[in-house]
Enzyme design. Structure first.
Site, PDB file in Angstrom:
ATOM      1  CD  GLU A   1      -2.520  -1.460   2.897  1.00 33.99           C
ATOM      2  OE1 GLU A   1      -3.691  -1.805   2.870  1.00 33.99           O
ATOM      3  OE2 GLU A   1      -1.726  -0.650   3.830  1.00 33.99           O
TER       4      GLU A   1
ATOM      5  CB  CYS B   1      -1.890  33.366  14.948  1.00 32.69           C
ATOM      6  SG  CYS B   1      -2.305  34.714  13.893  1.00 32.69           S
ATOM      7  CD  GLU B   2      -0.035  27.904  16.493  1.00 36.29           C
ATOM      8  OE1 GLU B   2       0.667  27.626  17.331  1.00 36.29           O
ATOM      9  OE2 GLU B   2      -1.617  27.761  16.845  1.00 36.29           O
TER      10      GLU B   2
ATOM     11  CE1 TYR C   1      -0.458  10.302   4.447  1.00 38.32           C
ATOM     12  CE2 TYR C   1       1.765  10.124   3.855  1.00 38.32           C
ATOM     13  CZ  TYR C   1       0.801   9.472   4.048  1.00 38.32           C
ATOM     14  OH  TYR C   1       0.705   8.136   3.960  1.00 38.32           O
TER      15      TYR C   1
ATOM     16  NE  ARG D   1       4.897  15.118   5.754  1.00 40.74           N
ATOM     17  CZ  ARG D   1       6.379  14.826   5.582  1.00 40.74           C
ATOM     18  NH1 ARG D   1       6.838  15.793   4.974  1.00 40.74           N
ATOM     19  NH2 ARG D   1       6.854  13.615   6.224  1.00 40.74           N
TER      20      ARG D   1
HETATM   21  N1  LLP Z   1      -1.240   1.580   4.644  1.00 38.47           N
HETATM   22  C1  LLP Z   1      -1.453   1.910   5.882  1.00 38.47           C
HETATM   23  C2  LLP Z   1      -2.586   1.085   6.886  1.00 38.47           C
HETATM   24  C3  LLP Z   1      -1.083   3.305   6.583  1.00 38.47           C
HETATM   25  O1  LLP Z   1      -1.637   3.502   7.781  1.00 38.47           O
HETATM   26  C4  LLP Z   1      -0.392   4.090   5.704  1.00 38.47           C
HETATM   27  C5  LLP Z   1       0.047   5.255   6.197  1.00 38.47           C
HETATM   28  C6  LLP Z   1       0.064   3.648   4.372  1.00 38.47           C
HETATM   29  C7  LLP Z   1      -0.325   2.303   4.075  1.00 38.47           C
HETATM   30  C8  LLP Z   1       0.845   4.427   3.402  1.00 38.47           C
HETATM   31  O2  LLP Z   1       1.887   4.523   3.910  1.00 38.47           O
HETATM   32  P1  LLP Z   1       3.212   5.608   2.957  1.00 38.47           P
HETATM   33  O3  LLP Z   1       3.287   4.571   1.900  1.00 38.47           O
HETATM   34  O4  LLP Z   1       2.382   6.775   2.709  1.00 38.47           O
HETATM   35  O5  LLP Z   1       4.219   5.897   3.922  1.00 38.47           O
HETATM   36  N2  LLP Z   1       1.199  12.172   7.832  1.00 38.47           N
HETATM   37  C9  LLP Z   1       2.514  11.506   7.872  1.00 38.47           C
HETATM   38  C10 LLP Z   1       2.195   9.932   7.318  1.00 38.47           C
HETATM   39  C11 LLP Z   1       1.244   9.128   8.115  1.00 38.47           C
HETATM   40  C12 LLP Z   1       1.259   7.866   7.523  1.00 38.47           C
HETATM   41  C13 LLP Z   1      -0.031   7.017   7.662  1.00 38.47           C
HETATM   42  N3  LLP Z   1      -0.223   5.910   7.275  1.00 38.47           N
HETATM   43  C14 LLP Z   1       3.710  12.350   7.269  1.00 38.47           C
HETATM   44  O6  LLP Z   1       3.167  13.207   6.647  1.00 38.47           O
HETATM   45  O7  LLP Z   1       4.865  12.027   7.115  1.00 38.47           O
END
Ligand code: LLP
Length: 432
Positions: free
Chosen positions: A291, A362-363, A391, A331
């Site tokens: 994924e 405002c942070e 993200y 981020r």
């Molecule tokens: N599958 C599941 C169950 C997940 O929880 C996630 C990401 C993914 C796949 C995809 O992961 P990726 O390939 O995108 O790393 N907001 C954070 C990242 C949070 C990821 C949450 N879950 C950031 O900006 O770094």
């Protein structure tokens, strides 16, 4: 400073993405502006798809983790490229539905799915639901019974693997709100319970160890742990599972120091690990699912801003303030994340001073890039923050009542709006 290899500079010394001059884009569409390179998204999806077909003999499926950038536009690309889709909320299910996504290729995650979301998933025909806990299992079985169907499920397992990444985005260890643990027998218990229920069918297991991970070993370790558990389930309950979903999390190059493997290397190594573990634990080779989210869309996105003010605080730092901030990219404030930056209207100039790019909220912590070396920045410049495809929009907010930017997709010199800029009236839409 790191500038993505997918960006270039034209004869006017302007930054170019997908054959589009970013300074022209800023003029035409306004700033802040999310810009997405459609060809790069497709290329990244194909790298994953081709790799799993090649190294796993066509018995795998890549799911686009839509949480990274969930819009009708991106989900539609995943559909056209033949991927499945990972969704994590009613809103993401609804986006897939409205994009005419083949719902049998949708996998629904989440540690606290509401009854309404489970009902939506079932009535929308979501192929697989990844069950997180016993309460969800029972509620799902009841809802499936009311709808007269047998819902295919996977279980979210904590494989006990700790990946090297920011603690907020680590998820595979026992102290995690996601899934059931192996160490304490929880995983056995829930699967045993599911086998006694009439309206769910256990088809496989899922794990996700974290995000922005550079090593392949933690993925292989997780795969081996999961395969061993599948072997134990076979011995203990005579249960044969034919799906193993190993989650996402492959890292990307935000900075010069970041050194990710080519995406197909991850797939190759993990595929080989699963096949050899099947032999070792005496089980059939399962279908595997992966994924990726960030690694597909992050490198394909940049955000364009206009510089509004500059504050040179002697012996402290120089702030360059732009017309966006944590509302469109939280981020930095959440993870002290690093992104590259380029003065888009002077893109080839030599970097000469360190500046901190600040947002307009405002942070005090509302920074976009800290201590980045740029050529001299002037008020009115167009500043590009890089690798913002994942993200950013999906975690955006209206803090300080700032409308969200528009998003344009570029390909072969053509730019089209795929998400409209929010208006002040949009901000008031739900106020009564
Ligand atoms: N599958 C599941 C169950 C997940 O929880 C996630 C990401 C993914 C796949 C995809 O992961 P990726 O390939 O995108 O790393 N907001 C954070 C990242 C949070 C990821 C949450 N879950 C950031 O900006 O770094």
């Amino acid at each position: 400073m790191f500038v993505s290899e997918d960006l270039s500079v034209n004869e006017k010394n302007h930054l170019v993405i997908g054959e589009n001059d970013t300074v022209e884009l800023a003029k035409e569409f306004g700033t802040p502006l999310y810009v997405i390179d459609e060809d790069l998204i497709r290329k990244n999806m194909r790298i994953y798809k081709d790799a799993i077909d090649k190294y796993y003999d066509g018995n795998g499926l890549i799911l686009y983790a839509s949480k990274a950038l969930c819009t009708k536009y991106t989900v539609n690309i995943a559909k056209e490229e033949g991927l499945g889709c990972d969704v994590v909320s009613g809103g993401e299910i609804y986006t897939a539905l409205k994009s005419d996504f083949p719902m049998d290729k949708v996998y629904f995650h989440g540690n606290n799915k509401t009854v309404e979301e489970l009902e939506l998933a079932i009535s929308a025909g979501v192929g697989h639901i990844i069950v997180d806990n016993i309460y969800e299992l029972i509620s799902l079985n009841d809802i499936a019974k009311e709808h007269g169907i047998i819902q295919k499920i996977l279980f979210r397992i904590k494989p006990g693997i700790e990946a090297h990444t920011h603690t907020f985005i680590q998820t595979g260890q026992i102290d995690s709100k996601f899934g059931v643990a192996l160490e304490n027998g929880e995983a056995f218990e829930i699967i045993k319970a599911a086998m006694e229920l009439s309206n769910v069918k256990v088809e496989g297991l899922h794990c996700h160890i974290g995000s922005q991970i550079f090593e392949v070993e933690p993925f292989c370790d997780a795969a081996r742990v999961m395969m061993r558990f599948m072997g134990e389930l076979k011995d203990k309950f005579g249960l044969t599972l034919d799906k193993l979903n190993l989650g996402g999390g492959f890292g990307i190059k935000y900075t010069e120091e970041d050194d990710p493997l080519p995406y197909d290397e991850y797939i190759k190594t993990v595929s080989e690990t699963v096949k050899s573990a099947a032999k070792e634990y005496g089980i059939d080779i399962p279908m595997i699912l992966m994924e990726p989210g960030r690694s597909i869309v992050a490198p394909a996105g940049i955000t364009l801003y206009t510089v509004g003010g500059i504050k040179d605080i002697k012996n402290v730092r120089k702030y360059v303030s732009v017309d966006g901030g944590l509302g469109d990219n939280p981020r930095y404030i959440m993870y002290q994340a690093e992104h590259g930056a380029v003065v888009a209207n002077n893109a080839a100039a030599k970097p000469e001073e360190f500046v901190t790019v600040a947002g307009k909220c405002c942070e005090s912590g509302d920074l976009l890039v800290e201590n980045v070396k740029l050529p001299k920045v002037n008020v009115g410049d167009t500043l590009a923050v890089l690798s913002t495809g994942a993200y950013n929009y999906s975690m955006s907010s209206n803090y300080n009542r700032i409308p969200r930017p528009a998003m344009v997709a570029v390909s072969g010199g053509i730019a089209k709006t795929v998400v409209k800029r929010e208006t002040y009236d949009d901000l008031l839409r739900n106020d009564v």
